[in-house]
Design a protein around this motif. Structure first.
Motif, PDB file in Angstrom:
ATOM      1  N   THR A   1      -2.428  24.306 -23.342  1.00 61.06           N
ATOM      2  CA  THR A   1      -3.012  24.502 -22.244  1.00 61.06           C
ATOM      3  C   THR A   1      -2.503  23.696 -21.022  1.00 61.06           C
ATOM      4  N   ALA A   2      -2.528  22.438 -21.317  1.00 63.87           N
ATOM      5  CA  ALA A   2      -2.075  21.706 -20.603  1.00 63.87           C
ATOM      6  C   ALA A   2      -0.845  21.573 -20.104  1.00 63.87           C
ATOM      7  N   ALA A   3       0.208  22.559 -20.647  1.00 66.00           N
ATOM      8  CA  ALA A   3       1.761  23.090 -20.894  1.00 66.00           C
ATOM      9  C   ALA A   3       1.214  23.290 -19.221  1.00 66.00           C
ATOM     10  N   THR A   4       0.191  24.345 -18.989  1.00 70.93           N
ATOM     11  CA  THR A   4      -0.113  25.071 -17.905  1.00 70.93           C
ATOM     12  C   THR A   4      -0.339  24.543 -16.559  1.00 70.93           C
ATOM     13  N   VAL A   5      -1.644  24.369 -17.315  1.00 67.51           N
ATOM     14  CA  VAL A   5      -2.483  23.902 -16.055  1.00 67.51           C
ATOM     15  C   VAL A   5      -2.003  22.938 -15.294  1.00 67.51           C
ATOM     16  N   CYS A   6      -1.011  22.075 -16.412  1.00 62.26           N
ATOM     17  CA  CYS A   6      -0.302  20.156 -16.027  1.00 62.26           C
ATOM     18  C   CYS A   6       0.429  20.248 -15.215  1.00 62.26           C
ATOM     19  N   ALA A   7       1.371  21.980 -15.554  1.00 63.23           N
ATOM     20  CA  ALA A   7       2.699  22.461 -15.737  1.00 63.23           C
ATOM     21  C   ALA A   7       3.563  21.967 -15.776  1.00 63.23           C
ATOM     22  N   VAL A   8       3.823  20.944 -17.618  1.00 63.53           N
ATOM     23  CA  VAL A   8       4.699  19.855 -17.843  1.00 63.53           C
ATOM     24  C   VAL A   8       4.767  20.953 -19.908  1.00 63.53           C
ATOM     25  N   PRO A   9       5.906  21.660 -18.667  1.00 61.87           N
ATOM     26  CA  PRO A   9       6.394  22.963 -19.887  1.00 61.87           C
ATOM     27  C   PRO A   9       6.691  22.266 -21.338  1.00 61.87           C
ATOM     28  N   TRP A  10       7.009  20.715 -21.395  1.00 63.87           N
ATOM     29  CA  TRP A  10       7.650  20.628 -22.713  1.00 63.87           C
ATOM     30  C   TRP A  10       6.761  21.310 -23.545  1.00 63.87           C
ATOM     31  N   LEU A  11       5.156  20.204 -23.159  1.00 60.91           N
ATOM     32  CA  LEU A  11       3.888  20.375 -24.017  1.00 60.91           C
ATOM     33  C   LEU A  11       3.588  21.953 -24.601  1.00 60.91           C
ATOM     34  N   ARG A  12       4.369  23.054 -24.321  1.00 58.94           N
ATOM     35  CA  ARG A  12       3.974  23.636 -25.242  1.00 58.94           C
ATOM     36  C   ARG A  12       4.277  24.235 -26.387  1.00 58.94           C
ATOM     37  N   PRO A  13       6.013  23.820 -25.954  1.00 61.23           N
ATOM     38  CA  PRO A  13       7.196  23.449 -27.891  1.00 61.23           C
ATOM     39  C   PRO A  13       5.914  22.777 -28.834  1.00 61.23           C
ATOM     40  N   VAL A  14       5.681  21.775 -28.075  1.00 65.56           N
ATOM     41  CA  VAL A  14       4.525  21.082 -28.462  1.00 65.56           C
ATOM     42  C   VAL A  14       3.373  21.527 -29.867  1.00 65.56           C
ATOM     43  N   GLY A  15       2.684  22.404 -28.565  1.00 69.07           N
ATOM     44  CA  GLY A  15       1.185  22.749 -29.253  1.00 69.07           C
ATOM     45  C   GLY A  15       1.928  23.863 -30.168  1.00 69.07           C
ATOM     46  N   GLU A  16       2.896  24.737 -30.063  1.00 64.07           N
ATOM     47  CA  GLU A  16       3.303  25.571 -31.354  1.00 64.07           C
ATOM     48  C   GLU A  16       3.334  25.367 -32.099  1.00 64.07           C
ATOM     49  N   ALA A  17       4.255  23.598 -32.323  1.00 71.39           N
ATOM     50  CA  ALA A  17       4.641  23.226 -33.439  1.00 71.39           C
ATOM     51  C   ALA A  17       3.371  22.498 -34.059  1.00 71.39           C
ATOM     52  N   LEU A  18       2.375  22.149 -33.376  1.00 73.76           N
ATOM     53  CA  LEU A  18       1.068  22.115 -34.306  1.00 73.76           C
ATOM     54  C   LEU A  18       0.097  22.521 -34.219  1.00 73.76           C
ATOM     55  N   LEU A  19       0.404  24.069 -34.148  1.00 76.18           N
ATOM     56  CA  LEU A  19      -0.430  24.613 -34.576  1.00 76.18           C
ATOM     57  C   LEU A  19      -0.157  24.805 -35.986  1.00 76.18           C
ATOM     58  N   CYS A  20       1.713  25.332 -36.392  1.00 76.30           N
ATOM     59  CA  CYS A  20       1.834  25.388 -37.385  1.00 76.30           C
ATOM     60  C   CYS A  20       0.908  24.587 -38.795  1.00 76.30           C
ATOM     61  N   PRO A  21       0.878  23.456 -39.038  1.00 74.50           N
ATOM     62  CA  PRO A  21      -0.311  22.451 -39.679  1.00 74.50           C
ATOM     63  C   PRO A  21      -1.421  23.240 -39.748  1.00 74.50           C
ATOM     64  N   ALA A  22      -1.812  23.232 -38.062  1.00 80.14           N
ATOM     65  CA  ALA A  22      -3.065  23.469 -38.542  1.00 80.14           C
ATOM     66  C   ALA A  22      -3.855  24.790 -39.030  1.00 80.14           C
ATOM     67  N   VAL A  23      -2.856  26.522 -39.070  1.00 75.40           N
ATOM     68  CA  VAL A  23      -3.058  26.836 -39.226  1.00 75.40           C
ATOM     69  C   VAL A  23      -2.572  27.210 -40.391  1.00 75.40           C
ATOM     70  N   LEU A  24      -1.815  26.506 -41.188  1.00 79.63           N
ATOM     71  CA  LEU A  24      -1.734  25.833 -43.185  1.00 79.63           C
ATOM     72  C   LEU A  24      -2.893  24.833 -43.816  1.00 79.63           C
ATOM     73  N   ALA A  25      -3.202  24.477 -42.553  1.00 79.71           N
ATOM     74  CA  ALA A  25      -4.873  23.753 -43.498  1.00 79.71           C
ATOM     75  C   ALA A  25      -5.570  24.725 -43.827  1.00 79.71           C
ATOM     76  N   TRP A  26      -5.800  25.735 -42.177  1.00 79.24           N
ATOM     77  CA  TRP A  26      -6.987  26.833 -42.607  1.00 79.24           C
ATOM     78  C   TRP A  26      -6.424  26.901 -43.755  1.00 79.24           C
ATOM     79  N   LEU A  27      -5.653  27.692 -44.260  1.00 82.07           N
ATOM     80  CA  LEU A  27      -5.600  28.571 -45.448  1.00 82.07           C
ATOM     81  C   LEU A  27      -5.526  27.570 -46.947  1.00 82.07           C
ATOM     82  N   ILE A  28      -5.231  26.652 -46.254  1.00 80.82           N
ATOM     83  CA  ILE A  28      -5.535  25.543 -48.209  1.00 80.82           C
ATOM     84  C   ILE A  28      -7.216  25.787 -47.964  1.00 80.82           C
ATOM     85  N   VAL A  29      -7.797  25.170 -47.304  1.00 82.51           N
ATOM     86  CA  VAL A  29      -9.068  24.671 -46.887  1.00 82.51           C
ATOM     87  C   VAL A  29     -10.445  25.970 -47.086  1.00 82.51           C
ATOM     88  N   ALA A  30     -10.053  26.862 -46.798  1.00 82.82           N
ATOM     89  CA  ALA A  30     -10.115  28.075 -47.224  1.00 82.82           C
ATOM     90  C   ALA A  30      -9.994  28.761 -48.250  1.00 82.82           C
TER      91      ALA A  30
END
Length: 296
Positions: free
Chosen positions: A245-274
């Protein structure tokens, strides 16, 4: 909360079908928890539980669901959830604050998470509902949430970082949702520079905590399932959503791939905990390897 924020992250990353599926699961879980919460209100013997920080998950969970529905374009339904979230926040937060003591666990940061969930949803709906007064409310709540974060941090038991069972991650998640609320407010008010810089500053602090917590998870693995691990999934997903979200709102494009990369462990953790939650609910015995049992 955890399922809803992972759904938001998947939507922002472009995985719409997966996001919709998790949003449906979030709505179903919200209905179940709503019934449980009503039962708690009616059970006089359990009224004391309404003063525990964990009760604020009802506020944050409703806010996350409202954000997910708002992104689908159903602003009226999201507005109803905003009303529910605000009422719950007004009723529950004072009770929790009165009971806060010293040497607080990570769950205490839910006072900030709950406050910023209301702020973020209010800011997100200000433009679709043509209600500029919501931006003022969001600004006040944003400031209150940051003040509550400072209060809890001053009383936080830092030993939880090493021995916590999962909810210690909310020290980072509460900053991530603060950054998201700030970004939503910046977008709703025309992206004034002070708010964009504040968003980036809060996000930087959240990412710093994230790095520290990730290192501590490697140093001291805690593989045993604990329901408090849902409080780990939420910060993982929230940090990813905040970065994108900050990548778009704050016009900092490199934050988008950072967020997408951080989404991977979040999804993996969700699957494990679920998976752990389903196994616990089904009562299936879990195989144990010989060796020391982790201490929560």
């Amino acid at each position: 909360m955890a399922t809803g924020i992972v759904s938001l992250g998947l939507r922002l990353a472009g995985f719409l079908w997966a996001a919709r599926g998790l949003l449906v699961i979030t709505a179903a879980l919200w209905l179940v928890l709503a019934v449980t919460f009503c039962g708690l209100l009616l059970d006089g013997a359990r009224r004391e539980e309404l003063a525990a920080p964990a009760v604020l998950t009802s506020v944050a969970g409703t806010g996350v669901l409202g954000n997910g529905i708002a992104l689908t374009g159903h602003s009226a339904a999201a507005a109803v959830l905003l009303t529910v979230t605000a009422v719950l926040w007004l009723l529950l937060l004072p009770r929790v604050l009165r009971r806060l003591g010293r040497s607080l666990p990570g769950a205490a940061y839910l006072v900030t998470v709950a406050t910023q969930s209301v702020a973020g949803l209010a800011a997100a709906l200000a433009v679709p509902l043509s209600a500029p007064w919501l931006t003022w409310a969001a600004g006040v709540l944003l400031a209150a949430g940051l003040a509550l974060y400072a209060l809890v941090l001053s009383r936080f038991d830092l030993g939880q970082l090493h021995r916590g069972a999962g909810d210690h991650w909310v020290v980072a998640g509460s900053l991530s949702i603060s950054a998201l609320a700030c970004a939503r407010l910046a977008a709703a008010t025309g992206r004034p520079e002070p708010l964009t810089w504040l968003t980036l500053a809060i996000l930087a602090a959240a990412l710093s905590w994230y790095a520290v917590l990730a290192v501590l998870e490697v140093v001291r693995p805690r593989p045993r399932y604990d329901p408090r691990r849902w409080s780990t999934v939420f910060p993982l997903g929230m940090t990813a959503v905040s970065a994108m979200t900050a990548a778009t709102v704050c016009a900092v494009p490199w934050l988008r791939p950072v967020g997408e990369a951080l989404l991977c462990p979040a999804v993996l953790a969700w699957l494990i905990v679920a998976s752990g939650a389903v196994r616990r609910a089904s009562g299936r015995p879990r195989s144990r390897r010989p060796g020391p049992v982790p201490v929560d």
